[in-house]
Design a protein around this motif. Sequence first.
Motif, mmCIF file in Angstrom:
data_model
loop_
_atom_site.group_PDB
_atom_site.id
_atom_site.type_symbol
_atom_site.label_atom_id
_atom_site.label_comp_id
_atom_site.label_asym_id
_atom_site.label_seq_id
_atom_site.Cartn_x
_atom_site.Cartn_y
_atom_site.Cartn_z
ATOM 1 N N LEU A 32 38.084 42.727 34.872
ATOM 2 C CA LEU A 32 39.382 43.283 34.468
ATOM 3 C C LEU A 32 39.149 44.409 33.488
ATOM 4 C CD1 LEU A 32 39.925 42.019 31.391
ATOM 5 C CD2 LEU A 32 40.553 40.014 32.722
ATOM 6 N N LYS A 33 40.096 45.326 33.490
ATOM 7 C CA LYS A 33 39.994 46.494 32.604
ATOM 8 C C LYS A 33 41.027 46.316 31.497
ATOM 9 C CE LYS A 33 39.070 50.842 31.507
ATOM 10 N NZ LYS A 33 37.808 51.145 30.832
ATOM 11 N N LEU A 34 40.526 46.319 30.253
ATOM 12 C CA LEU A 34 41.425 46.195 29.103
ATOM 13 C C LEU A 34 41.634 47.559 28.468
ATOM 14 C CD1 LEU A 34 40.032 43.060 27.198
ATOM 15 C CD2 LEU A 34 42.206 43.232 28.411
ATOM 16 N N TYR A 65 44.156 46.750 34.809
ATOM 17 C CA TYR A 65 44.071 46.327 36.216
ATOM 18 C C TYR A 65 42.983 45.266 36.359
ATOM 19 C CZ TYR A 65 40.302 49.866 36.229
ATOM 20 O OH TYR A 65 39.198 50.603 35.927
ATOM 21 N N LEU A 66 43.022 44.560 37.493
ATOM 22 C CA LEU A 66 41.968 43.607 37.842
ATOM 23 C C LEU A 66 41.087 44.239 38.907
ATOM 24 C CD1 LEU A 66 44.076 40.319 38.353
ATOM 25 C CD2 LEU A 66 43.089 41.223 36.231
ATOM 26 N N VAL A 67 39.852 43.782 38.993
ATOM 27 C CA VAL A 67 38.943 44.266 40.030
ATOM 28 C C VAL A 67 38.541 43.065 40.884
ATOM 29 C CG1 VAL A 67 36.757 45.454 40.495
ATOM 30 C CG2 VAL A 67 38.061 45.981 38.403
ATOM 31 N N THR A 68 38.494 43.264 42.194
ATOM 32 C CA THR A 68 38.098 42.155 43.073
ATOM 33 C C THR A 68 36.688 42.379 43.607
ATOM 34 O OG1 THR A 68 38.791 43.129 45.164
ATOM 35 C CG2 THR A 68 40.500 42.042 43.855
ATOM 36 N N ASP A 69 36.185 41.351 44.292
ATOM 37 C CA ASP A 69 34.844 41.465 44.877
ATOM 38 C C ASP A 69 34.812 42.490 46.008
ATOM 39 O OD1 ASP A 69 36.432 39.888 46.502
ATOM 40 O OD2 ASP A 69 34.883 38.437 46.967
ATOM 41 N N LYS A 70 35.970 42.986 46.414
ATOM 42 C CA LYS A 70 35.998 44.058 47.430
ATOM 43 C C LYS A 70 36.180 45.415 46.774
ATOM 44 C CE LYS A 70 37.923 40.796 50.673
ATOM 45 N NZ LYS A 70 39.069 39.914 50.694
ATOM 46 N N ASN A 71 36.002 45.405 45.463
ATOM 47 C CA ASN A 71 36.140 46.637 44.674
ATOM 48 C C ASN A 71 37.534 47.232 44.676
ATOM 49 O OD1 ASN A 71 34.165 47.423 42.976
ATOM 50 N ND2 ASN A 71 32.790 47.995 44.686
ATOM 51 N N GLU A 72 38.533 46.389 44.953
ATOM 52 C CA GLU A 72 39.918 46.874 44.872
ATOM 53 C C GLU A 72 40.378 46.762 43.425
ATOM 54 O OE1 GLU A 72 41.629 44.883 48.989
ATOM 55 O OE2 GLU A 72 41.115 43.680 47.243
#
Length: 511
Positions: free
Chosen positions: A212-214, A221-228
């Motif tokens: 996650l980006k603080l 935003y959050l980041v997933t293992d699919k780089n979304e």
Amino acid sequence: MSPAQASSGETYMPAIAQALGVSVQEITFARIIRKSVDARGRSIKINMSFQVYLDEEPASNLENEYQYQPVENKPEIVVVGAGPAGLFAALRLIELGYKPVVIERGKPVHERKSDIDLLESNHILNRESNYCFGEGGAGTFSDGKLYTRSKKRGDISRILEILYIHGADESILYEAHPHIGSDKLPGVITNIRKTIQGAGGVMSFNTRVTDLKLVDGRIDYLVTDKNEKIRGNAYIFATGHSARDVYFMMQSKGILLEAKPFAMGVRVEHPQGLIDQIQYHGHKDRHLPAAAYNVVEQVNGRGVYSFCMCPGGQIVPSATNESEIVVNGMSLSERNSPFANSGIVVQVMPEDYRNYQNLEGLAGLRLQELFEEKAYRQVQNGQRAPAQRLTDFVSNRNSQNLPVNSYLPGTVMSPMHEWMPDFIKRNLQEGFKKFDTKMRGFLTRDAVIVGVESRTSSPVRIPRDPESGSHTRISNLFTAGEGAGYSGGIVSSAVDGENMAASCARFAAGS
Ligand SMILES: Cc1cc2nc3c(=O)[nH]c(=O)nc-3n(C[C@H](O)[C@H](O)[C@H](O)COP(=O)(O)OP(=O)(O)OC[C@H]3O[C@@H](n4cnc5c(N)ncnc54)[C@H](O)[C@@H]3O)c2cc1C
């Protein structure tokens, strides 16, 4: 009433009519409000209360009380995890006019079942799809016990009613100790998904939140293992307490986590007939359910107690990593296996994990992890689990053989008294002796202990601001359920999910 009389409408309706001084024909409808087994005396009684209608039909229909209106175009709130906390948060968000975007690392529940079958038959553990991870969360392939020590009856009734309108048996609304069973839970979970999607909510499977980006004390935003990158108005993490990667990720971001009390031990299994014999004083008949028990003792200043007892059930492999062994219990709705299993656990104190203080909030989690890895090293054969006869464990004696048991991947004889942490071993041994004074026959050669029962409740708490419900330092981060450290079990996690959805909605309305 006798168990036979309580067993069907045909037999209990005459008793209701007699109590009211009316004829059976005058009763238009009778609804069971409460049902419990009273096994304290020599003869077993069933206590039942009814709501009875004379010359009229009941008006209300539960389905109409829960409305899930379209939310496709409403503000989005991201819910990470589709266990009880995440699913009930999503349903509540819809009721409150928000669009839930649910992100789940595992598979939809019916696909998940295939991975569980593979785990039990071939020991192939899928790290993302197992007894803990996947749609429905940790409680899906379980006994589905729905009782909780929480006293907020209104909240609990809501959860039971929502489960009922999604396909659970009506008996969960009145049984003193309701349960659903592993064979019925997947259908209920599927129906909940359909409600969420039907209202315009999103359910994404096979998608793990990895980062996650603080920015300025808020999640950007959050980041997933699919780089979304996933953005929402607010974020509810309902990831459960097996998602250790989530705790480590949060700690690496400087998010405050706290160690909290938890408990660890073993699972004990008896023949169900023996537990029936003890609990029903030799008076079990076919109208009585498989008997349960609940034991608790103080030993050397620590609680030693039964946890998640599964009558007529099965011990199951609940690890999320190949190099650990974790056991838990489940049963089918009929609770008709010949075995009765229960976790028997010892309270863990901060002094037990003082060696890992450098890990701060994750110190207890490290102790838990080491216990599970140690269990694995005793056998090192897939998900086969170490086991010992109960009487041998209590007497510090190696077992020469093991009784037949329900753990499908297989058990291997192990001197568990030799390798368990001393504080767990000694307190379990004393606890088992004390249980036998309350339940004569409990301490028997016919019982087996299987290791290890380590995931009773979370060893970590993610602190919340008591007013807003959000993380104490991150205004748009809400954590719900067992992984947050504020609940334990299906119902209390679902209640917590609902409460966090409400907090989150308040935040989103003001942000
Ligand atoms: C075998 C077994 C039997 C049990 N029996 C009972 C019982 O009979 N009664 C009872 O009350 N309790 C029982 N429990 C405990 C109960 O299941 C839990 O207390 C409850 O499920 C906790 O709910 P939760 O939603 O907080 O977390 P969980 O159910 O653990 O759900 C968390 C979800 O988050 C997902 N997730 C985790 N990390 C990520 C990520 N990074 N990205 C996306 N998704 C993620 C997981 O896949 C999971 O689906 C049992 C547990 C087990 C394992």
